[in-house]
Design a protein around this motif. Structure first.
Motif, PDB file in Angstrom:
ATOM      1  N   GLU A  57      18.232-109.537   3.889  1.00  0.00           N
ATOM      2  CA  GLU A  57      18.117-109.663   2.201  1.00  0.00           C
ATOM      3  C   GLU A  57      19.256-108.456   1.831  1.00  0.00           C
ATOM      4  OE1 GLU A  57      14.927-109.025  -1.316  1.00  0.00           O
ATOM      5  OE2 GLU A  57      14.485-108.090   0.635  1.00  0.00           O
ATOM      6  N   ILE A  58      19.988-108.905   0.961  1.00  0.00           N
ATOM      7  CA  ILE A  58      20.843-107.671   0.378  1.00  0.00           C
ATOM      8  C   ILE A  58      20.894-107.496  -0.719  1.00  0.00           C
ATOM      9  CG2 ILE A  58      23.214-107.023   0.240  1.00  0.00           C
ATOM     10  CD1 ILE A  58      24.125-109.249   2.537  1.00  0.00           C
ATOM     11  N   VAL A  59      20.351-106.357  -1.163  1.00  0.00           N
ATOM     12  CA  VAL A  59      20.025-105.828  -2.519  1.00  0.00           C
ATOM     13  C   VAL A  59      21.125-104.800  -2.902  1.00  0.00           C
ATOM     14  CG1 VAL A  59      18.470-104.862  -4.220  1.00  0.00           C
ATOM     15  CG2 VAL A  59      17.750-106.077  -2.359  1.00  0.00           C
ATOM     16  N   TYR A  60      21.942-105.115  -3.791  1.00  0.00           N
ATOM     17  CA  TYR A  60      22.839-104.175  -4.650  1.00  0.00           C
ATOM     18  C   TYR A  60      22.516-103.352  -5.339  1.00  0.00           C
ATOM     19  CZ  TYR A  60      26.213-106.484  -1.737  1.00  0.00           C
ATOM     20  OH  TYR A  60      27.281-107.113  -0.442  1.00  0.00           O
ATOM     21  N   GLY A  61      22.619-101.976  -5.567  1.00  0.00           N
ATOM     22  CA  GLY A  61      22.211-101.071  -6.711  1.00  0.00           C
ATOM     23  C   GLY A  61      22.580 -99.752  -6.489  1.00  0.00           C
ATOM     24  N   ASP A  62      21.750 -98.735  -7.324  1.00  0.00           N
ATOM     25  CA  ASP A  62      22.175 -97.526  -7.390  1.00  0.00           C
ATOM     26  C   ASP A  62      21.198 -96.566  -6.791  1.00  0.00           C
ATOM     27  OD1 ASP A  62      22.769 -94.842  -7.890  1.00  0.00           O
ATOM     28  OD2 ASP A  62      23.205 -95.048 -10.175  1.00  0.00           O
ATOM     29  N   ILE A  63      21.298 -95.697  -5.721  1.00  0.00           N
ATOM     30  CA  ILE A  63      20.143 -95.009  -5.219  1.00  0.00           C
ATOM     31  C   ILE A  63      19.699 -93.866  -5.943  1.00  0.00           C
ATOM     32  CG2 ILE A  63      21.531 -93.484  -3.844  1.00  0.00           C
ATOM     33  CD1 ILE A  63      19.807 -94.158  -1.433  1.00  0.00           C
ATOM     34  N   SER A  64      20.413 -93.583  -7.064  1.00  0.00           N
ATOM     35  CA  SER A  64      19.971 -92.494  -7.751  1.00  0.00           C
ATOM     36  C   SER A  64      19.095 -93.169  -9.113  1.00  0.00           C
ATOM     37  CB  SER A  64      21.089 -91.579  -8.405  1.00  0.00           C
ATOM     38  OG  SER A  64      22.108 -92.525  -9.206  1.00  0.00           O
ATOM     39  N   ASN A  65      19.003 -94.379  -9.011  1.00  0.00           N
ATOM     40  CA  ASN A  65      17.946 -95.105 -10.119  1.00  0.00           C
ATOM     41  C   ASN A  65      16.703 -95.340  -9.180  1.00  0.00           C
ATOM     42  OD1 ASN A  65      16.600 -97.171 -11.429  1.00  0.00           O
ATOM     43  ND2 ASN A  65      18.729 -97.707 -12.344  1.00  0.00           N
ATOM     44  N   LYS A  66      15.785 -94.551  -9.693  1.00  0.00           N
ATOM     45  CA  LYS A  66      14.319 -94.568  -9.050  1.00  0.00           C
ATOM     46  C   LYS A  66      13.839 -96.128  -9.238  1.00  0.00           C
ATOM     47  CE  LYS A  66      11.806 -90.961  -9.642  1.00  0.00           C
ATOM     48  NZ  LYS A  66      10.886 -89.941  -9.934  1.00  0.00           N
ATOM     49  N   GLU A  67      13.936 -96.631 -10.282  1.00  0.00           N
ATOM     50  CA  GLU A  67      13.509 -97.993 -10.675  1.00  0.00           C
ATOM     51  C   GLU A  67      13.861 -98.980  -9.587  1.00  0.00           C
ATOM     52  OE1 GLU A  67      10.812 -98.378 -12.692  1.00  0.00           O
ATOM     53  OE2 GLU A  67      11.055 -96.425 -12.955  1.00  0.00           O
ATOM     54  N   GLN A  68      15.148 -99.002  -9.175  1.00  0.00           N
ATOM     55  CA  GLN A  68      15.661 -99.993  -8.522  1.00  0.00           C
ATOM     56  C   GLN A  68      14.974 -99.864  -7.145  1.00  0.00           C
ATOM     57  OE1 GLN A  68      19.951 -99.604  -8.579  1.00  0.00           O
ATOM     58  NE2 GLN A  68      20.016-100.514 -10.660  1.00  0.00           N
ATOM     59  N   LEU A  69      14.934 -98.429  -6.565  1.00  0.00           N
ATOM     60  CA  LEU A  69      14.563 -98.187  -5.234  1.00  0.00           C
ATOM     61  C   LEU A  69      12.878 -98.632  -5.389  1.00  0.00           C
ATOM     62  CD1 LEU A  69      16.092 -94.805  -4.267  1.00  0.00           C
ATOM     63  CD2 LEU A  69      16.295 -97.043  -3.071  1.00  0.00           C
ATOM     64  N   LEU A  70      12.247 -98.470  -6.305  1.00  0.00           N
ATOM     65  CA  LEU A  70      10.685 -98.888  -6.257  1.00  0.00           C
ATOM     66  C   LEU A  70      10.483-100.167  -5.909  1.00  0.00           C
ATOM     67  CD1 LEU A  70       9.228 -96.890  -9.257  1.00  0.00           C
ATOM     68  CD2 LEU A  70       8.302 -96.853  -7.092  1.00  0.00           C
ATOM     69  N   LYS A  71      11.437-101.116  -6.472  1.00  0.00           N
ATOM     70  CA  LYS A  71      11.469-102.491  -5.959  1.00  0.00           C
ATOM     71  C   LYS A  71      11.664-102.525  -4.588  1.00  0.00           C
ATOM     72  CE  LYS A  71      12.728-104.148 -10.728  1.00  0.00           C
ATOM     73  NZ  LYS A  71      13.981-104.632 -11.354  1.00  0.00           N
ATOM     74  N   VAL A  72      12.636-102.360  -4.178  1.00  0.00           N
ATOM     75  CA  VAL A  72      13.289-102.628  -2.826  1.00  0.00           C
ATOM     76  C   VAL A  72      12.223-101.860  -1.710  1.00  0.00           C
ATOM     77  CG1 VAL A  72      14.676-100.517  -2.388  1.00  0.00           C
ATOM     78  CG2 VAL A  72      15.386-102.951  -1.697  1.00  0.00           C
ATOM     79  N   ALA A  73      11.780-100.848  -2.300  1.00  0.00           N
ATOM     80  CA  ALA A  73      10.775-100.128  -1.154  1.00  0.00           C
ATOM     81  C   ALA A  73       9.305-100.636  -0.760  1.00  0.00           C
ATOM     82  CB  ALA A  73      10.655 -98.720  -1.512  1.00  0.00           C
ATOM     83  N   GLN A  74       9.027-101.755  -1.434  1.00  0.00           N
ATOM     84  CA  GLN A  74       7.703-102.501  -1.297  1.00  0.00           C
ATOM     85  C   GLN A  74       7.475-102.943   0.197  1.00  0.00           C
ATOM     86  OE1 GLN A  74       7.368-105.425  -4.424  1.00  0.00           O
ATOM     87  NE2 GLN A  74       7.054-103.656  -6.142  1.00  0.00           N
TER      88      GLN A  74
END
Length: 352
Positions: A57-74
């Motif tokens: 599963e490839i998710v592109y995003g910005d690691i400095s964006n907390k909201e994006q990480l909350l989704k991918v860290a589940q």
């Protein structure tokens, strides 16, 4: 049929980087791993990760964006955190380095603590946290952390380590030796003193170490290790450069005096590096393998062309040397940063 819940759910950041890509290639060999990759979207990352789309599963995003990480860290069992801005970009753009390296790590810890509190975090730190070790090149994990002045990257890694150690997660930190992979000849090469003893590790072996760490959590957790290639991977920087120049068709690295800094860089020999290898058994390559790898990547025609224009190329490279420019201009502040002894005559003139 295999029970889906028994599969280990792995999160890998920075998968398109040199070590990240090798780690990913090791991870996908494990059919019992459910892998999620989080990476910044660039032409390079999309192209490199495209062949893995059916398996990962490839998710592109910005690691400095907390909201994006909350989704991918589940619901993650393991997070291998390799995303970072490295030199020379880290020195050119220290704000970006801080946002990605430090804020990114802070965001990842927050997201994992919130959505995967049992997750095991494996982090790539760097030998740069030890700073200048020219005088005492033998390094062990308990040594003082003292990045060289101006080393933004090393400073961010010290801050990241502190955040991880203070977290509620289970964690391991690997301080990486000189990881030689897709290194290009660049102006940064003049910042390392020629007499520096360097211990390298190949990206393949490094990726293997991160992958193997997953199955050895109980022996590694809440500990910091130095990661290097071992005694078969130690060479002086001068010898390393001479070999690299020869491979590229540039002849010898015969630059004038003061082209290279004499202090304020990093690298050395990891005296306790065997500790990690004794647990993981990740070392399979040495210096000979590395130079063979370099040789295979250089087309014979490219080498011939480089040989013909070697004096022009070396003259151009020298023009990029910060120590040499400081020496030529008599910039006392920079000379003091790069050289062990300021030149008395220039100093006297400046004081007159």
């Amino acid at each position: 049929m295999e029970n889906q819940t028994s599969r280990k759910r792995i999160l890998l950041t920075g998968a398109s980087g040199t070590v990240g890509f090798e780690t990913l290639q090791h991870l996908v060999q494990h059919t019992d791993y459910e892998i999620t990759v989080f990476d910044v979207k660039t032409q390079k990352s999309v192209k490199k990760l495209a062949p893995f789309k059916s398996r990962v599963e490839i998710v592109y995003g910005d690691i400095s964006n907390k909201e994006q990480l909350l989704k991918v860290a589940q619901n993650k069992d393991v997070a291998i955190h390799l995303a970072a801005v490295i030199p020379p970009l880290a020195d050119i753009n220290p704000n970006l380095a801080y946002n990605v390296n430090v804020k990114g790590t802070e965001n990842l810890i927050y997201a994992l603590e919130k959505n995967s509190p049992e997750c095991y975090l494996i982090f790539s730190s760097s030998i740069s946290v030890y700073g200048d070790r020219i005088q005492n090149p033998e390094i062990i994990v308990s040594d003082v952390l003292q990045p060289s002045p101006g080393d933004q990257y090393g400073q961010t890694k010290v801050l990241c380590e502190s955040l991880i150690r203070q977290s509620k997660l289970s964690w391991s930190i690997f301080r990486l030796a000189a990881i030689m992979g897709n290194h290009k000849i660049s102006p940064l090469m003049f910042h390392m003193p020629l007499e520096t003893p360097i211990e390298i590790c190949t990206p393949k072996d490094t990726g293997r170490a991160f992958c193997k760490a997953i199955e050895h959590q109980e022996k590694l957790e809440k500990q910091i290790f130095n990661l290097g290639g071992g005694e078969d991977c130690v060479i002086s920087y001068k010898s390393f450069l001479d070999k690299m120049f020869a491979e590229f068709g540039l002849g010898k690295a015969d630059f004038p005096q003061k082209a290279f800094a004499e202090k304020n860089f990093h690298c050395g020999i990891l005296k306790d590096g065997d500790d990690l290898d004794n647990i993981l058994g990740f070392r399979q390559q040495n210096l000979k393998d590395y130079f063979q790898m370099v040789r295979h990547k250089i087309h014979p025609m490219q080498k011939k062309a480089t040989f013909l224009f070697r004096s022009i190329i070396k003259k151009w490279l020298l023009s990029k040397s910060d120590p040499y420019k400081a020496h030529k201009k008599g910039n006392l502040k920079e000379m003091n940063h790069f050289f062990t002894q300021s030149e008395d005559k220039k100093l006297e003139k400046a004081l007159l």
